[in-house]
Scaffold this active site. Structure first.
Site, PDB file in Angstrom:
ATOM      1  N   HIS A 224       0.820  -1.210   0.000  1.00 15.27           N
ATOM      2  CA  HIS A 224       0.000   0.000   0.000  1.00 15.27           C
ATOM      3  C   HIS A 224       0.857   1.265   0.000  1.00 15.27           C
ATOM      4  O   HIS A 224       0.650   2.162  -0.821  1.00 15.27           O
ATOM      5  CB  HIS A 224      -0.921  -0.004   1.219  1.00 15.27           C
ATOM      6  CG  HIS A 224      -1.806   1.204   1.278  1.00 15.27           C
ATOM      7  ND1 HIS A 224      -2.994   1.282   0.588  1.00 15.27           N
ATOM      8  CD2 HIS A 224      -1.667   2.399   1.925  1.00 15.27           C
ATOM      9  CE1 HIS A 224      -3.551   2.460   0.802  1.00 15.27           C
ATOM     10  NE2 HIS A 224      -2.762   3.163   1.611  1.00 15.27           N
ATOM     11  N   HIS A 239       3.342   6.228  -2.043  1.00 13.60           N
ATOM     12  CA  HIS A 239       3.976   7.399  -1.445  1.00 13.60           C
ATOM     13  C   HIS A 239       5.504   7.324  -1.527  1.00 13.60           C
ATOM     14  O   HIS A 239       6.180   7.889  -0.672  1.00 13.60           O
ATOM     15  CB  HIS A 239       3.556   7.524   0.020  1.00 13.60           C
ATOM     16  CG  HIS A 239       2.087   7.721   0.224  1.00 13.60           C
ATOM     17  ND1 HIS A 239       1.448   8.914  -0.057  1.00 13.60           N
ATOM     18  CD2 HIS A 239       1.124   6.874   0.651  1.00 13.60           C
ATOM     19  CE1 HIS A 239       0.162   8.799   0.211  1.00 13.60           C
ATOM     20  NE2 HIS A 239      -0.067   7.574   0.641  1.00 13.60           N
ATOM     21  N   LYS A 278      -4.703   9.968  -9.416  1.00 13.13           N
ATOM     22  CA  LYS A 278      -4.641  10.275  -7.991  1.00 13.13           C
ATOM     23  C   LYS A 278      -4.497  11.776  -7.875  1.00 13.13           C
ATOM     24  O   LYS A 278      -3.503  12.355  -8.330  1.00 13.13           O
ATOM     25  CB  LYS A 278      -3.492   9.555  -7.295  1.00 13.13           C
ATOM     26  CG  LYS A 278      -3.523   9.797  -5.780  1.00 13.13           C
ATOM     27  CD  LYS A 278      -2.723   8.803  -4.978  1.00 13.13           C
ATOM     28  CE  LYS A 278      -3.010   9.007  -3.479  1.00 13.13           C
ATOM     29  NZ  LYS A 278      -2.249   8.094  -2.617  1.00 13.13           N
TER      30      LYS A 278
END
Length: 338
Positions: A224, A239, A278
């Protein structure tokens, strides 16, 4: 007459059942997992509903996530103060010999509301093979193709992939950054005394799988946070700057512009990954894989109030948001810079 009475009663029961069903549907997260507030309903299914105490009862079960502060009532105080974290993380930053100074092609600023691509070129110009040949970078990059990106599909964690995870853990735990991190964890009672204890704790947090959807083991903290996932048609996570570079290089990610810039390489940016936009992701560009793992793991373990891990690096202020998997609270649900 009795026939009419029975018919009327039957209709009333049916209407009550329909009304009850409508109320149930209006107060759950079925097909409502989203990043936005839906004012039509009294309860919400977005990631910030925990902060405002207005989540639907099945939000965590259907949509996942939940701040670490939500794991149990009467939670103990954080296991480290802001001052202690500031001292540790400043020390780790200075010890990060593998940190990279990047020359990014930022181009145009954009906004979260615009879907226009304001850039004509890639974010990365190039990345030296000398950087990617460093042990922690090399073993990190190997991990990036181990995952099924779509939530709801089981992760086949093969023995070969577990060996790659172990190689990465061996590489990072040999660095000055992770040696300092291990010493801090031991002093705080966050991990057992042996190196095996340290690696097992990292493995459990980052690589052990759990379910985000349908009860199947379809996700992990590493997937994730560092790789990214597709859930309900939207990009979640992702990220990490090395994954951004890797996906852009292979034409799977299109950089669409930056939204904000902060000190020490922190950039909020917009991109399209696997044909899904995103609207914003915060990424710190330049730190080594070991520094990212050290800071995010420590923030996760100290159990910060409201999931907000706050600290300074020198005089620069930071907040890392941490989430636990609510059914497996020893595993990272998400962790990222705000």
């Amino acid at each position: 007459m009795w026939g009419r009475v029975l018919l009327t009663a039957s209709l009333l029961v049916t209407l009550c059942q329909l009304s009850a069903t409508k109320r149930v549907l209006a107060h759950n997260c079925v097909n409502r997992c989203s990043t936005i507030v839906d004012q039509r309903y009294n309860c919400q299914c977005n990631p910030r509903c925990h902060q405002y105490n207005n989540c639907c009862p099945d939000k965590v079960r259907l949509c996942g996530g939940g701040p670490s502060s939500q794991t149990r009532p009467g939670r103990p105080a954080p296991k480290a103060t802001r001052a202690e974290l500031t001292t540790l993380f400043t020390s780790l930053w200075n010890a990060d010999v593998n940190r990279v100074q990047l020359n990014l092609n930022l181009q145009s600023q954009t906004s979260t509301k615009s879907n226009a691509d304001t850039t004509s070129q890639s974010l990365f110009n190039t990345l030296s093979s000398r950087i990617l040949s460093k042990p922690t970078y090399k073993t990190f990059m190997v991990l990036l193709n181990n995952y099924e990106h779509n939530v709801g599909r089981v992760e086949d964690r093969s023995q070969a992939e577990k060996n790659e995870e172990n190689a990465f853990l061996n590489a990072i735990t040999a660095t000055p950054v992770m040696k300092k991190t291990r010493d801090f964890w031991k002093r705080k009672g966050l991990v057992g005394p042996s190196m095996t204890d340290f690696k097992n704790k990292l493995r459990e947090m980052w690589f052990d799988t759990y379910s985000r959807s349908r009860g199947v083991k379809d996700s992990s903290g590493f997937e994730h946070v560092f790789v990214g996932e597709i859930k309900n048609g939207a990009v979640t996570g992702l990220h990490n700057w090395l994954q951004f570079y890797n996906e852009e290089k292979h034409n799977r990610l299109n950089y669409m512009g930056w939204i904000y810039k902060r000190k020490r390489g922190i950039i909020g940016l917009k991109f399209k990954w696997l044909n899904k936009i995103k609207s914003i992701s915060t990424i710190q560009f330049g730190p080594s894989p070991e520094l990212d793992i050290a800071i995010l793991s420590t923030c996760f373990l100290i159990n910060p109030a409201n999931g907000n891990c706050q600290f300074n690096i020198d005089s620069d202020k930071f907040t890392v948001k941490v989430y636990k998997d609510t059914r497996s609270p020893s595993k990272i649900g998400s962790a990222f810079l705000q």
